[in-house]
Design a protein around this motif. Structure first.
Motif, PDB file in Angstrom:
ATOM      1  N   ALA A  10       0.833  -1.209   0.000  1.00 48.87           N
ATOM      2  CA  ALA A  10       0.000   0.000   0.000  1.00 48.87           C
ATOM      3  C   ALA A  10       0.862   1.251   0.000  1.00 48.87           C
ATOM      4  O   ALA A  10       0.621   2.199  -0.765  1.00 48.87           O
ATOM      5  N   CYS A  11       1.870   1.276   0.856  1.00 47.02           N
ATOM      6  CA  CYS A  11       2.771   2.433   0.913  1.00 47.02           C
ATOM      7  C   CYS A  11       3.543   2.581  -0.389  1.00 47.02           C
ATOM      8  O   CYS A  11       3.737   3.689  -0.904  1.00 47.02           O
ATOM      9  N   LEU A  12       3.968   1.463  -0.944  1.00 45.42           N
ATOM     10  CA  LEU A  12       4.748   1.490  -2.169  1.00 45.42           C
ATOM     11  C   LEU A  12       3.920   1.995  -3.345  1.00 45.42           C
ATOM     12  O   LEU A  12       4.422   2.768  -4.187  1.00 45.42           O
ATOM     13  N   SER A  13       2.653   1.614  -3.401  1.00 48.36           N
ATOM     14  CA  SER A  13       1.799   2.071  -4.503  1.00 48.36           C
ATOM     15  C   SER A  13       1.624   3.579  -4.475  1.00 48.36           C
ATOM     16  O   SER A  13       1.582   4.239  -5.528  1.00 48.36           O
ATOM     17  N   ARG A  14       1.542   4.175  -3.279  1.00 46.35           N
ATOM     18  CA  ARG A  14       1.400   5.619  -3.183  1.00 46.35           C
ATOM     19  C   ARG A  14       2.712   6.324  -3.532  1.00 46.35           C
ATOM     20  O   ARG A  14       2.702   7.403  -4.130  1.00 46.35           O
ATOM     21  N   CYS A  15       3.835   5.725  -3.154  1.00 40.55           N
ATOM     22  CA  CYS A  15       5.125   6.328  -3.495  1.00 40.55           C
ATOM     23  C   CYS A  15       5.387   6.283  -4.992  1.00 40.55           C
ATOM     24  O   CYS A  15       6.065   7.149  -5.537  1.00 40.55           O
ATOM     25  N   ARG A  16       4.860   5.254  -5.664  1.00 40.30           N
ATOM     26  CA  ARG A  16       5.072   5.126  -7.104  1.00 40.30           C
ATOM     27  C   ARG A  16       4.199   6.075  -7.917  1.00 40.30           C
ATOM     28  O   ARG A  16       4.441   6.279  -9.099  1.00 40.30           O
ATOM     29  N   ALA A  17       3.177   6.643  -7.317  1.00 35.50           N
ATOM     30  CA  ALA A  17       2.252   7.529  -8.033  1.00 35.50           C
ATOM     31  C   ALA A  17       2.087   8.829  -7.261  1.00 35.50           C
ATOM     32  O   ALA A  17       1.030   9.074  -6.669  1.00 35.50           O
ATOM     33  N   PRO A  18       3.128   9.685  -7.227  1.00 39.35           N
ATOM     34  CA  PRO A  18       3.035  10.919  -6.430  1.00 39.35           C
ATOM     35  C   PRO A  18       1.915  11.852  -6.867  1.00 39.35           C
ATOM     36  O   PRO A  18       1.286  12.494  -6.027  1.00 39.35           O
ATOM     37  N   LEU A  19       1.629  11.919  -8.180  1.00 42.92           N
ATOM     38  CA  LEU A  19       0.563  12.808  -8.635  1.00 42.92           C
ATOM     39  C   LEU A  19      -0.786  12.352  -8.088  1.00 42.92           C
ATOM     40  O   LEU A  19      -1.590  13.175  -7.623  1.00 42.92           O
TER      41      LEU A  19
ATOM     42  N   ALA B 225      15.406   3.124  -4.217  1.00 45.85           N
ATOM     43  CA  ALA B 225      15.040   4.112  -5.226  1.00 45.85           C
ATOM     44  C   ALA B 225      14.382   3.453  -6.436  1.00 45.85           C
ATOM     45  O   ALA B 225      13.347   3.923  -6.935  1.00 45.85           O
ATOM     46  N   VAL B 226      14.951   2.344  -6.903  1.00 49.11           N
ATOM     47  CA  VAL B 226      14.393   1.660  -8.077  1.00 49.11           C
ATOM     48  C   VAL B 226      13.046   1.040  -7.747  1.00 49.11           C
ATOM     49  O   VAL B 226      12.115   1.045  -8.574  1.00 49.11           O
ATOM     50  N   GLU B 227      12.895   0.532  -6.532  1.00 50.43           N
ATOM     51  CA  GLU B 227      11.643  -0.108  -6.139  1.00 50.43           C
ATOM     52  C   GLU B 227      10.472   0.870  -6.181  1.00 50.43           C
ATOM     53  O   GLU B 227       9.324   0.464  -6.400  1.00 50.43           O
ATOM     54  N   LYS B 228      10.751   2.158  -6.002  1.00 51.61           N
ATOM     55  CA  LYS B 228       9.678   3.161  -6.010  1.00 51.61           C
ATOM     56  C   LYS B 228       9.311   3.632  -7.413  1.00 51.61           C
ATOM     57  O   LYS B 228       8.335   4.378  -7.572  1.00 51.61           O
ATOM     58  N   LEU B 229      10.064   3.221  -8.417  1.00 47.26           N
ATOM     59  CA  LEU B 229       9.746   3.612  -9.788  1.00 47.26           C
ATOM     60  C   LEU B 229       8.534   2.816 -10.271  1.00 47.26           C
ATOM     61  O   LEU B 229       8.446   1.604 -10.038  1.00 47.26           O
ATOM     62  N   PRO B 230       7.584   3.473 -10.966  1.00 51.29           N
ATOM     63  CA  PRO B 230       6.354   2.776 -11.364  1.00 51.29           C
ATOM     64  C   PRO B 230       6.583   1.644 -12.358  1.00 51.29           C
ATOM     65  O   PRO B 230       5.806   0.692 -12.400  1.00 51.29           O
ATOM     66  N   GLY B 231       7.647   1.708 -13.153  1.00 48.35           N
ATOM     67  CA  GLY B 231       7.908   0.663 -14.136  1.00 48.35           C
ATOM     68  C   GLY B 231       8.728  -0.477 -13.577  1.00 48.35           C
ATOM     69  O   GLY B 231       8.197  -1.528 -13.179  1.00 48.35           O
ATOM     70  N   PRO B 232      10.049  -0.308 -13.515  1.00 48.22           N
ATOM     71  CA  PRO B 232      10.914  -1.401 -13.047  1.00 48.22           C
ATOM     72  C   PRO B 232      10.679  -1.795 -11.593  1.00 48.22           C
ATOM     73  O   PRO B 232      10.965  -2.929 -11.213  1.00 48.22           O
ATOM     74  N   GLY B 233      10.154  -0.882 -10.792  1.00 51.61           N
ATOM     75  CA  GLY B 233       9.948  -1.191  -9.387  1.00 51.61           C
ATOM     76  C   GLY B 233       9.022  -2.372  -9.156  1.00 51.61           C
ATOM     77  O   GLY B 233       9.168  -3.115  -8.182  1.00 51.61           O
ATOM     78  N   ARG B 234       8.063  -2.576 -10.077  1.00 49.46           N
ATOM     79  CA  ARG B 234       7.103  -3.670  -9.920  1.00 49.46           C
ATOM     80  C   ARG B 234       7.759  -5.038 -10.083  1.00 49.46           C
ATOM     81  O   ARG B 234       7.190  -6.052  -9.664  1.00 49.46           O
ATOM     82  N   TYR B 235       8.908  -5.064 -10.722  1.00 47.24           N
ATOM     83  CA  TYR B 235       9.591  -6.343 -10.957  1.00 47.24           C
ATOM     84  C   TYR B 235      10.706  -6.606  -9.941  1.00 47.24           C
ATOM     85  O   TYR B 235      11.437  -7.585 -10.073  1.00 47.24           O
ATOM     86  N   ILE B 236      10.817  -5.740  -8.939  1.00 45.14           N
ATOM     87  CA  ILE B 236      11.910  -5.872  -7.977  1.00 45.14           C
ATOM     88  C   ILE B 236      11.428  -6.365  -6.617  1.00 45.14           C
ATOM     89  O   ILE B 236      12.106  -7.156  -5.957  1.00 45.14           O
TER      90      ILE B 236
END
Length: 270
Positions: free
Chosen positions: A176-185, A238-249
């Motif tokens: 849940a926290c990670l999903s919000r960090c990946r979508a700041p807007l 840092a990479v884990e919070k990226l919306p693209g590659p973060g989902r695979y980490i």
């Protein structure tokens, strides 16, 4: 001539808006330069803390007395200020890369007016986390399961930390926290209030803490003055919070941590 007048007025309006936007961008540069200067100083501090004491004593450019006092943690409660300072510097260095996307988004939304209030709210969360982490490190050192610098003295403690971090990767709270960090807007659209930079920074900081506290806790095993651990952990967070590659980490990282915990425990048995 009459047909050209609206075009002329429109062109002037576009140019004026462009100049205003350009001036706003230039005006925001000092804030960003200050932010990156703080990050560079934090990493320089981590590097200085990792130097051997004899090198620190000779490196007057680092302020030898300060760094020696910081790295040579006094026993008992007297060591708390040094441990707290270590965690503050470490948090500033390690969390800044993952904070940049949210700060950039907020800076664009407010045209630079909320840069430092938002940053201050975020920093307050990590100051509080650093205070708690320093107490824990002091307690672990008192119990004899880690050094004052945060290096585990027993493989069972290291295995426990690895298992905790690995299991947390799969928890609903982490996701849940990670999903919000990946979508700041999307985060700002959900919680937006005018002139609420500090409170928004606090909210985002709590989400960031919810993402990263277990990985940060591995510093109790790897050492709070280990540049290798901090560099790898910073990159992963840092990479884990990226919306693209973060989902695979996230999931592979959790599996790797659990495997590491098992291997560490088995090595202790053998």
């Amino acid at each position: 001539m009459t047909g050209r007048a609206p075009l002329f007025v429109h062109t002037k309006t576009v140019l004026a808006k462009s100049l205003v936007a350009r001036a706003a961008t230039l005006g925001r540069r000092p804030a960003w330069l200050g932010f990156y200067a703080i990050v560079l100083l934090a990493w320089a501090g981590l590097y200085a803390m990792a130097l051997p004491p004899e090198m620190l004593a000779a490196a007057s450019a680092y302020g030898a007395e300060f760094w020696l006092a910081l790295c040579q943690v006094p026993p008992g409660l007297a060591g708390y200020p040094s441990i707290f300072a270590m965690w503050v510097i470490m948090a500033a260095a390690m969390m800044a890369p993952g904070f940049v996307p949210a700060l950039t988004t907020y800076d664009d939304l407010t045209q630079g007016r909320g840069f430092w209030p938002f940053t201050a709210g975020y920093a307050l969360v990590w100051l509080g986390a650093s205070a708690v982490a320093a107490w824990l490190q002091l307690g672990f050192s008192t119990l004899g399961i880690s050094t004052p610098q945060g290096v585990a003295l027993t493989p069972w403690f290291a295995a426990l930390l690895l298992a905790l971090a690995g299991a947390y990767q799969f928890s609903p709270l982490k996701q849940a926290c990670l999903s919000r960090c990946r979508a700041p807007l999307a985060f700002f659209m959900s919680h937006w209030r005018e002139n609420a930079g500090v409170s928004l920074g606090l909210r985002h900081g709590l989400d960031c803490l919810g993402c990263c506290w277990a990985l940060m806790a591995l510093a109790f095993a790897g050492g709070t003055v280990s540049p290798l651990f901090m560099g790898v952990a910073t990159l992963l967070m840092a990479v884990e919070k990226l919306p693209g590659p973060g989902r695979y980490i996230s999931a592979p990282l959790g599996v790797a941590l659990l495997v590491g915990a098992t291997a560490t425990a088995l090595a202790a048995i053998v």
